[in-house]
Design an enzyme around this catalytic site. Structure first.
Site, PDB file in Angstrom:
ATOM      1  N   THR A 151       1.010   5.073  -3.810  1.00 15.77           N
ATOM      2  CA  THR A 151       0.265   3.829  -3.708  1.00 15.77           C
ATOM      3  C   THR A 151       0.634   2.886  -4.846  1.00 15.77           C
ATOM      4  O   THR A 151       1.057   3.323  -5.916  1.00 15.77           O
ATOM      5  CB  THR A 151      -1.255   4.078  -3.746  1.00 15.77           C
ATOM      6  OG1 THR A 151      -1.566   4.717  -4.988  1.00 15.77           O
ATOM      7  CG2 THR A 151      -1.690   4.968  -2.611  1.00 15.77           C
ATOM      8  N   PRO A 202      -6.500   2.616   3.428  1.00 12.52           N
ATOM      9  CA  PRO A 202      -7.345   2.745   2.235  1.00 12.52           C
ATOM     10  C   PRO A 202      -6.855   3.897   1.357  1.00 12.52           C
ATOM     11  O   PRO A 202      -6.240   4.847   1.845  1.00 12.52           O
ATOM     12  CB  PRO A 202      -8.739   3.041   2.788  1.00 12.52           C
ATOM     13  CG  PRO A 202      -8.534   3.455   4.195  1.00 12.52           C
ATOM     14  CD  PRO A 202      -7.220   2.923   4.652  1.00 12.52           C
ATOM     15  N   LYS A 203      -7.108   3.817   0.085  1.00  6.73           N
ATOM     16  CA  LYS A 203      -6.733   4.884  -0.856  1.00  6.73           C
ATOM     17  C   LYS A 203      -7.847   5.916  -0.911  1.00  6.73           C
ATOM     18  O   LYS A 203      -8.972   5.614  -1.277  1.00  6.73           O
ATOM     19  CB  LYS A 203      -6.482   4.276  -2.246  1.00  6.73           C
ATOM     20  CG  LYS A 203      -6.307   5.298  -3.364  1.00  6.73           C
ATOM     21  CD  LYS A 203      -5.060   6.134  -3.187  1.00  6.73           C
ATOM     22  CE  LYS A 203      -4.830   7.034  -4.387  1.00  6.73           C
ATOM     23  NZ  LYS A 203      -5.014   8.436  -4.095  1.00  6.73           N
ATOM     24  N   TRP A 204      -7.547   7.115  -0.533  1.00  9.41           N
ATOM     25  CA  TRP A 204      -8.464   8.248  -0.621  1.00  9.41           C
ATOM     26  C   TRP A 204      -7.949   9.173  -1.707  1.00  9.41           C
ATOM     27  O   TRP A 204      -6.747   9.344  -1.855  1.00  9.41           O
ATOM     28  CB  TRP A 204      -8.511   9.002   0.707  1.00  9.41           C
ATOM     29  CG  TRP A 204      -9.059   8.198   1.827  1.00  9.41           C
ATOM     30  CD1 TRP A 204      -8.363   7.381   2.680  1.00  9.41           C
ATOM     31  CD2 TRP A 204     -10.415   8.119   2.237  1.00  9.41           C
ATOM     32  NE1 TRP A 204      -9.187   6.808   3.581  1.00  9.41           N
ATOM     33  CE2 TRP A 204     -10.470   7.247   3.336  1.00  9.41           C
ATOM     34  CE3 TRP A 204     -11.598   8.689   1.779  1.00  9.41           C
ATOM     35  CZ2 TRP A 204     -11.655   6.938   3.983  1.00  9.41           C
ATOM     36  CZ3 TRP A 204     -12.782   8.382   2.436  1.00  9.41           C
ATOM     37  CH2 TRP A 204     -12.802   7.522   3.524  1.00  9.41           C
TER      38      TRP A 204
END
Length: 80
Positions: A11, A27-29
């Site tokens: 990311t 989305p960043k998890w």
């Protein structure tokens, strides 16, 4: 032998949510960044640093071996 790429995609922070044409985002998890590779003989799960995670996530490896075609590599985040 399963051929794995050298580095996973990681990311990167951005200033805006606007994406250039032809780009996609997710989305960043928080989880484990992994590369999953499958050939006719084996299915491997490796961390972004190359650590073998195959035994740590047997359910993922079994599902991949059962459902994915040969000669495929997935790059993604394992989130529990």
């Amino acid at each position: 032998m399963v051929r794995m790429p050298g580095e996973p995609m990681l990311t990167q922070p951005v200033d805006t949510f606007a994406l250039p044409a032809g780009w996609a985002a997710e989305p960043k998890w928080d989880g484990f960044r992994v590369l999953l590779g499958r050939d006719q003989e084996r299915t491997l799960l490796r961390s972004r640093h190359g650590t073998d995670l195959t035994a740590a996530f047997p359910e993922l490896v079994a599902a991949a071996a059962e459902q994915l075609p040969y000669d495929v590599i997935l790059d993604g985040e394992v989130v529990v």
